[in-house]
Enzyme design. Structure first.
Site, PDB file in Angstrom:
ATOM      1  N   GLY A  94      -6.239  10.451  -3.330  1.00 60.18           N
ATOM      2  CA  GLY A  94      -6.889  10.350  -2.022  1.00 60.18           C
ATOM      3  C   GLY A  94      -6.553  11.522  -1.122  1.00 60.18           C
ATOM      4  O   GLY A  94      -6.235  12.627  -1.583  1.00 60.18           O
ATOM      5  N   ASP A  95      -6.606  11.267   0.168  1.00 57.55           N
ATOM      6  CA  ASP A  95      -6.345  12.324   1.153  1.00 57.55           C
ATOM      7  C   ASP A  95      -4.856  12.547   1.393  1.00 57.55           C
ATOM      8  O   ASP A  95      -4.456  13.631   1.834  1.00 57.55           O
ATOM      9  CB  ASP A  95      -6.986  11.934   2.497  1.00 57.55           C
ATOM     10  CG  ASP A  95      -6.411  10.617   3.041  1.00 57.55           C
ATOM     11  OD1 ASP A  95      -6.293   9.663   2.245  1.00 57.55           O
ATOM     12  OD2 ASP A  95      -6.072  10.566   4.229  1.00 57.55           O
ATOM     13  N   THR A 119       1.588   7.085   0.205  1.00 57.92           N
ATOM     14  CA  THR A 119       0.741   5.916  -0.080  1.00 57.92           C
ATOM     15  C   THR A 119       0.669   5.630  -1.580  1.00 57.92           C
ATOM     16  O   THR A 119       0.898   6.524  -2.405  1.00 57.92           O
ATOM     17  CB  THR A 119      -0.696   6.179   0.430  1.00 57.92           C
ATOM     18  OG1 THR A 119      -1.470   4.994   0.339  1.00 57.92           O
ATOM     19  CG2 THR A 119      -1.392   7.270  -0.365  1.00 57.92           C
ATOM     20  N   SER A 179       0.798  -1.237   0.000  1.00 57.66           N
ATOM     21  CA  SER A 179       0.000   0.000   0.000  1.00 57.66           C
ATOM     22  C   SER A 179       0.825   1.279   0.000  1.00 57.66           C
ATOM     23  O   SER A 179       0.275   2.375   0.089  1.00 57.66           O
ATOM     24  CB  SER A 179      -0.930   0.015   1.218  1.00 57.66           C
ATOM     25  OG  SER A 179      -0.175  -0.163   2.393  1.00 57.66           O
ATOM     26  N   THR A 232      -5.176   7.914   7.930  1.00 49.18           N
ATOM     27  CA  THR A 232      -5.012   6.707   7.127  1.00 49.18           C
ATOM     28  C   THR A 232      -6.397   6.122   6.884  1.00 49.18           C
ATOM     29  O   THR A 232      -7.343   6.432   7.613  1.00 49.18           O
ATOM     30  CB  THR A 232      -4.111   5.685   7.850  1.00 49.18           C
ATOM     31  OG1 THR A 232      -3.997   4.499   7.059  1.00 49.18           O
ATOM     32  CG2 THR A 232      -4.669   5.320   9.212  1.00 49.18           C
ATOM     33  N   GLY A 233      -6.521   5.293   5.868  1.00 49.50           N
ATOM     34  CA  GLY A 233      -7.821   4.700   5.585  1.00 49.50           C
ATOM     35  C   GLY A 233      -8.448   5.293   4.333  1.00 49.50           C
ATOM     36  O   GLY A 233      -7.743   5.768   3.435  1.00 49.50           O
ATOM     37  N   ARG A 247      -7.245   8.793  -9.774  1.00 49.28           N
ATOM     38  CA  ARG A 247      -7.828   9.044  -8.451  1.00 49.28           C
ATOM     39  C   ARG A 247      -6.723   9.489  -7.475  1.00 49.28           C
ATOM     40  O   ARG A 247      -5.652   8.921  -7.418  1.00 49.28           O
ATOM     41  CB  ARG A 247      -8.504   7.790  -7.932  1.00 49.28           C
ATOM     42  CG  ARG A 247      -9.112   7.897  -6.528  1.00 49.28           C
ATOM     43  CD  ARG A 247      -8.176   7.443  -5.430  1.00 49.28           C
ATOM     44  NE  ARG A 247      -8.813   7.396  -4.117  1.00 49.28           N
ATOM     45  CZ  ARG A 247      -8.168   7.157  -2.978  1.00 49.28           C
ATOM     46  NH1 ARG A 247      -6.874   6.956  -2.991  1.00 49.28           N
ATOM     47  NH2 ARG A 247      -8.818   7.133  -1.837  1.00 49.28           N
ATOM     48  N   THR A 298      -1.800   3.552   4.181  1.00 46.15           N
ATOM     49  CA  THR A 298      -0.909   4.715   4.155  1.00 46.15           C
ATOM     50  C   THR A 298       0.042   4.701   5.344  1.00 46.15           C
ATOM     51  O   THR A 298      -0.348   4.298   6.431  1.00 46.15           O
ATOM     52  CB  THR A 298      -1.787   5.982   4.332  1.00 46.15           C
ATOM     53  OG1 THR A 298      -2.839   5.916   3.403  1.00 46.15           O
ATOM     54  CG2 THR A 298      -0.991   7.244   4.200  1.00 46.15           C
TER      55      THR A 298
HETATM   56  N1  GLY Z   1      -5.541   7.084   2.704  1.00 46.41           N
HETATM   57  C1  GLY Z   1      -5.043   6.648   1.486  1.00 46.41           C
HETATM   58  C2  GLY Z   1      -5.940   6.884   0.349  1.00 46.41           C
HETATM   59  O1  GLY Z   1      -7.142   6.912   0.501  1.00 46.41           O
HETATM   60  O2  GLY Z   1      -5.450   7.028  -0.741  1.00 46.41           O
END
Ligand code: GLY
Length: 334
Positions: free
Chosen positions: A224-225, A212, A91, A245-246, A222, A194
C-alpha cells in the site's frame, strides 16, 4: 517591511481567501478539528500527532522521548512500536489481519529531518518493521527492502523471528474465507488502520513514521501507501511533514503526503493542505464507495492539520499542555 514579515502576511492573506473559497465550494465539513491558522511566530514544540485512537498510547511512548529532549526520530520510532506490539490491534504489526493466503505482511517507513528515509514492504515474521525500516535508512545505501530480502536483512541485524498471526486474527481470516465478502476492502471497520506519526522535537526538527499490516485479506504481495515515501509519509524539515491512513491505492495515486508538504511550501496551512489533498482524492475517483482516506500534517511551527474523505477519522495530539483525541474534518458522511 522585512521579507519574513511580508511572507507571513502574504500567507495569511492567501489562507483567508482560500478559507472563503473552500467554504463556498462546501468541500469539507468545518465543525470538527481544532486546527486554526497559526498567527504567531512562536513555535509549539515539542509536539507529536498520530492517526486514530491507537495513537493515544503510541503518543505516550513518543512523549517520553520528546519531554526528555530526545529526537523526533527516536520519538516516532518508539511511539509506533507500541502499536506494532499490540496483539489486539487488527491492522498493525502483531495481531494484524493477514493477506488472502493467511500470511501477515507488513509495510513501514521512516523519514527524518535530513531527508533520510528507509522502508520495508511485504515483510513477514518481524514484530517491529519500523525499526527495520530505520536500519535500512541508517545502515544501507538503499531506501527500501522488500519481502524475503527485508526479512533476511532483519535477521542479520538481530531482529528475532516471530509468528505475527494470532489465534484471533487467524479465526477472522478463516471466517472471511468462508464469507461472500472476499473482494471488499476491510479498512477502518474497527475505527483504526495504519498508524502514522509526526513529531517536532525541542530542537525544532521534524520526523515521521508509518506502519501497517495493510488492507486485510489483500492479494499476497500487495503493497500500500504506508512504506512509500511521498505517499504514506513525507517530511521536509524546511516546511513540515504529512502522513496518510486509509485506502493506500488512493493515497499513492495522488502522492498524498508529498502533495500536502508541497501545498504547505506554497503557503497553505497544514489544515488547508490536508483538505486540498482530500478534495483531490475525491476529484480523481469516480466511485467513492468505501474509499476512506485520512491525512495528518504538521507544520514546522507545530501547526496541525487533519482531514478525511468520510467521518470517523480521528487523531491523537500530545503537547506540553494536553494529550487529546481529536475528530478530523471530513468531506462526507458514511
Ligand atoms: N494505508 C494502509 C494501506 O493501504 O496499506
Amino acid at each position: 517591511m522585512s521579507r519574513r514579515k511580508f511572507i507571513k502576511q502574504s500567507v495569511l492573506g492567501v489562507g483567508g481567501i482560500m478559507a472563503i473559497q473552500s467554504t463556498a465550494r462546501c468541500e469539507i465539513n468545518s465543525e470538527q478539528s481544532d486546527s486554526k491558522i497559526i498567527t504567531d511566530t512562536k513555535s509549539m514544540k515539542p509536539i507529536v500527532i498520530s492517526t486514530w485512537n491507537h495513537g493515544m498510547d503510541a503518543n505516550k511512548a513518543a512523549w517520553e522521548v520528546l519531554k526528555a529532549n530526545g529526537t523526533a526520530l527516536d520519538a516516532v520510532e518508539k511511539g509506533v512500536m507500541v502499536t506494532e506490539s499490540d496483539p489486539n490491534n487488527r491492522s498493525v504489526g502483531l495481531g494484524g489481519l493477514p493477506d488472502r493466503d493467511g500470511i501477515v505482511t507488513l509495510d513501514a517507513c521512516v523519514m527524518n529531518h535530513e531527508n533520510e528515509c528507509g522502508a520495508v514492504a511485504c515483510l513477514t515474521d518481524i514484530e517491529h518493521p519500523i525499526s527495520v525500516a530505520r536500519k535500512v535508512m541508517e545502515d544501507t545505501p538503499h531506501v527500501m527492502l522488500v519481502g524475503k530480502g527485508a526479512y533476511d536483512f532483519a535477521l542479520e541485524k538481530g531482529f528475532p523471528h516471530k509468528n505475527l498471526l494470532t489465534a484471533e486474527a487467524k479465526k477472522a481470516w478463516q471466517e472471511w474465507k468462508e464469507s461472500e465478502d472476499q473482494k471488499k476492502p476491510e479498512i477502518n471497520h474497527e475505527n483504526h488502520d495504519t498508524i502514522g506519526m509526526l513529531a517536532l522535537d525541542a530542537h525544532g526538527n521534524l520526523s515521521g513514521s508509518c506502519t501497517t499490516s495493510g488492507w486485510a485479506y489483500k492479494l499476497h504481495g500487495r503493497v500500500g501507501d504506508s512504506p512509500i515515501i511521498g505517499a504514506g509519509l513525507f517530511v521536509d524539515n524546511e516546511v513540515g511533514a504529512a502522513c496518510a491512513t486509509g485506502l493506500g491505492e488512493a493515497v499513492v495515486r495522488i502522492a498524498g503526503s508529498h502533495t500536502i508538504v508541497e501545498l504547505m511550501r506554497a503557503g497553505k496551512t497544514p489544515q488547508e493542505a490536508c483538505e486540498e489533498a482530500v478534495n483531490r482524492i475525491i476529484r480523481k475517483h469516480k466511485d467513492l464507495t468505501g474509499l476512506q482516506v485520512g491525512f495528518l500534517a504538521l507544520g514546522k511551527n507545530g501547526a496541525v492539520g487533519a482531514a478525511s474523505v468520510y467521518n470517523g477519522f480521528n487523531y491523537a495530539k500530545t503537547t506540553n499542555e494536553n494529550h487529546q483525541l481529536i475528530d478530523a474534518k471530513f468531506n462526507r458522511k458514511w
